[in-house]
Motif scaffolding. Structure first.
Motif, short mmCIF file in Angstrom:
data_model
loop_
_atom_site.label_atom_id
_atom_site.label_comp_id
_atom_site.label_asym_id
_atom_site.label_seq_id
_atom_site.Cartn_x
_atom_site.Cartn_y
_atom_site.Cartn_z
N LYS A 29 0.81 -1.22 0.00
CA LYS A 29 0.00 0.00 0.00
C LYS A 29 0.84 1.27 0.00
O LYS A 29 0.39 2.33 -0.44
CB LYS A 29 -0.94 0.00 1.22
CG LYS A 29 -2.00 -1.09 1.16
CD LYS A 29 -2.85 -1.10 2.42
CE LYS A 29 -3.87 -2.22 2.37
NZ LYS A 29 -4.70 -2.26 3.60
N ALA A 30 2.07 1.17 0.50
CA ALA A 30 2.95 2.34 0.55
C ALA A 30 3.81 2.47 -0.71
O ALA A 30 4.63 3.37 -0.81
CB ALA A 30 3.85 2.26 1.79
N GLY A 31 3.62 1.55 -1.67
CA GLY A 31 4.35 1.62 -2.92
C GLY A 31 5.67 0.88 -2.93
O GLY A 31 6.45 1.00 -3.87
N HIS A 32 5.94 0.09 -1.88
CA HIS A 32 7.17 -0.71 -1.84
C HIS A 32 7.00 -1.95 -2.70
O HIS A 32 5.98 -2.64 -2.62
CB HIS A 32 7.51 -1.14 -0.41
CG HIS A 32 7.65 -0.02 0.55
ND1 HIS A 32 6.83 0.14 1.64
CD2 HIS A 32 8.50 1.04 0.57
CE1 HIS A 32 7.17 1.22 2.30
NE2 HIS A 32 8.19 1.80 1.67
N ILE A 33 8.03 -2.25 -3.51
CA ILE A 33 8.00 -3.49 -4.30
C ILE A 33 8.47 -4.62 -3.40
O ILE A 33 9.64 -4.72 -3.05
CB ILE A 33 8.88 -3.36 -5.56
CG1 ILE A 33 8.32 -2.25 -6.47
CG2 ILE A 33 8.95 -4.69 -6.31
CD1 ILE A 33 9.17 -1.96 -7.69
N VAL A 34 7.52 -5.46 -3.01
CA VAL A 34 7.76 -6.54 -2.05
C VAL A 34 8.27 -7.80 -2.76
O VAL A 34 9.09 -8.54 -2.21
CB VAL A 34 6.46 -6.84 -1.27
CG1 VAL A 34 6.64 -8.00 -0.31
CG2 VAL A 34 6.00 -5.60 -0.52
N ILE A 35 7.77 -8.04 -3.97
CA ILE A 35 8.24 -9.16 -4.80
C ILE A 35 8.53 -8.60 -6.19
O ILE A 35 7.74 -7.84 -6.74
CB ILE A 35 7.20 -10.30 -4.91
CG1 ILE A 35 6.96 -10.96 -3.54
CG2 ILE A 35 7.65 -11.34 -5.93
CD1 ILE A 35 5.87 -12.04 -3.55
N ASP A 36 9.68 -8.99 -6.73
CA ASP A 36 10.05 -8.66 -8.11
C ASP A 36 10.59 -9.95 -8.71
O ASP A 36 11.72 -10.36 -8.44
CB ASP A 36 11.12 -7.57 -8.12
CG ASP A 36 11.60 -7.22 -9.53
OD1 ASP A 36 11.19 -7.90 -10.49
OD2 ASP A 36 12.41 -6.28 -9.66
N LYS A 37 9.74 -10.61 -9.50
CA LYS A 37 10.10 -11.94 -10.03
C LYS A 37 10.18 -11.91 -11.55
O LYS A 37 9.24 -11.52 -12.23
CB LYS A 37 9.05 -12.97 -9.59
CG LYS A 37 9.21 -14.35 -10.20
CD LYS A 37 10.51 -15.01 -9.81
CE LYS A 37 10.62 -16.40 -10.42
NZ LYS A 37 11.97 -16.91 -10.42
N ASN A 38 11.33 -12.34 -12.06
CA ASN A 38 11.54 -12.47 -13.49
C ASN A 38 11.46 -13.95 -13.82
O ASN A 38 12.18 -14.75 -13.25
CB ASN A 38 12.92 -11.91 -13.85
CG ASN A 38 13.07 -11.65 -15.33
OD1 ASN A 38 12.11 -11.72 -16.08
ND2 ASN A 38 14.28 -11.35 -15.75
N GLY A 39 10.55 -14.34 -14.73
CA GLY A 39 10.37 -15.75 -15.07
C GLY A 39 9.13 -16.34 -14.43
O GLY A 39 8.46 -15.70 -13.62
N ALA A 40 8.85 -17.58 -14.80
CA ALA A 40 7.64 -18.25 -14.31
C ALA A 40 7.77 -18.62 -12.84
O ALA A 40 8.87 -18.88 -12.34
CB ALA A 40 7.39 -19.51 -15.15
N ALA A 41 6.63 -18.64 -12.16
CA ALA A 41 6.60 -19.01 -10.74
C ALA A 41 5.21 -19.49 -10.37
O ALA A 41 4.26 -19.35 -11.15
CB ALA A 41 7.00 -17.82 -9.86
N ASN A 42 5.09 -20.01 -9.17
CA ASN A 42 3.78 -20.41 -8.64
C ASN A 42 3.22 -19.24 -7.85
O ASN A 42 3.62 -18.97 -6.72
CB ASN A 42 3.93 -21.64 -7.74
CG ASN A 42 2.61 -22.05 -7.12
OD1 ASN A 42 1.55 -21.52 -7.45
ND2 ASN A 42 2.65 -23.01 -6.22
N TRP A 43 2.26 -18.55 -8.46
CA TRP A 43 1.68 -17.35 -7.82
C TRP A 43 0.51 -17.67 -6.91
O TRP A 43 -0.01 -16.79 -6.24
CB TRP A 43 1.28 -16.34 -8.89
CG TRP A 43 2.50 -15.77 -9.49
CD1 TRP A 43 3.12 -16.17 -10.65
CD2 TRP A 43 3.35 -14.76 -8.93
NE1 TRP A 43 4.29 -15.46 -10.85
CE2 TRP A 43 4.45 -14.59 -9.80
CE3 TRP A 43 3.28 -13.99 -7.78
CZ2 TRP A 43 5.46 -13.67 -9.55
CZ3 TRP A 43 4.28 -13.08 -7.53
CH2 TRP A 43 5.35 -12.92 -8.42
N ASN A 44 0.12 -18.94 -6.85
CA ASN A 44 -0.96 -19.34 -5.95
C ASN A 44 -0.41 -20.12 -4.76
O ASN A 44 -1.12 -20.88 -4.13
CB ASN A 44 -1.99 -20.18 -6.72
CG ASN A 44 -3.29 -20.31 -5.95
OD1 ASN A 44 -3.74 -19.37 -5.30
ND2 ASN A 44 -3.89 -21.48 -6.00
#
Length: 199
Positions: free
Chosen positions: A169-184
């Motif tokens: 909510k404060a605009g911080h990038i908490v995850i930055d993932k390049n490539g496929a991943a399990n988002w669930n």
């Protein structure tokens, strides 16, 4: 196809065995356009077994520029500024991208459970007609946006896809993932719950 001629001559020199035959069949399938993408998607499915990791708080980048306009496939405009103060998941992708295709089912599952709690922003530079066809064929229900103004500075480094950001909510990038991943995954879900103050 020069490669097949070379492969055939190599097989003639050595005694053919199942490993050699399987290897050359796999290479041949990679060369055929109709089978190349499904094989690549299947290989990238391996990466969707793993959850993306979060960034340490001291290393998180903060978004400073929310001046970004996008348009969905129905022509509806979105101003990124309106998402300020929300938890946002941004996914840069394309319909032709095997790792993007591989991770999309997990994205849809996450979207199903969190669409009322966080903002999802699926971004592609492809034509709306191509995107719509892909969404219909795969029964995906999320909206996809084309950017109509320059990306914010924090996303200018997106040079390969898929690239996904989870922003608090404060605009911080908490995850930055390049490539496929399990988002669930449980990791992603618990991270989102924490950002929403569920805990």
């Amino acid at each position: 196809m020069p490669f097949l001629i070379i492969a055939y001559s190599l097989m003639k020199r050595s005694k053919p065995n199942i490993k050699n035959i399987a290897f050359f069949v796999l290479i041949a399938l990679f060369l055929i356009p109709q089978t190349r993408q499904p094989i690549q998607v299947a290989l990238h499915k391996v990466f969707t077994l793993f959850s993306p990791s979060t960034i340490e708080k001291t290393k998180q980048v903060t978004i400073t520029d929310y001046n970004w306009k996008l348009r969905d496939t129905n022509g509806v405009l979105l101003n990124f500024q309106d998402l300020k103060g929300h938890v946002v998941l941004i996914n840069f992708w394309a319909t032709w991208c095997p790792p993007c295709i591989a991770e999309m089912p997990s994205m849809q599952n996450l979207y199903n459970d969190y669409k009322d709690n966080i903002e999802f922003l699926f971004v592609s530079n492809e034509a709306h007609s191509k995107i719509d066809q892909f969404l219909i064929e795969n029964d995906y229900s999320f909206s996809v946006y084309n950017p109509i103004t320059d990306y914010p500075e924090e996303f200018n480094g997106v040079t390969s896809i898929p690239r996904t950001f989870l922003i608090d909510k404060a605009g911080h990038i908490v995850i930055d993932k390049n490539g496929a991943a399990n988002w669930n995954s449980e990791t992603v879900r618990s991270t989102i719950d924490e950002l929403l103050g569920v805990y």
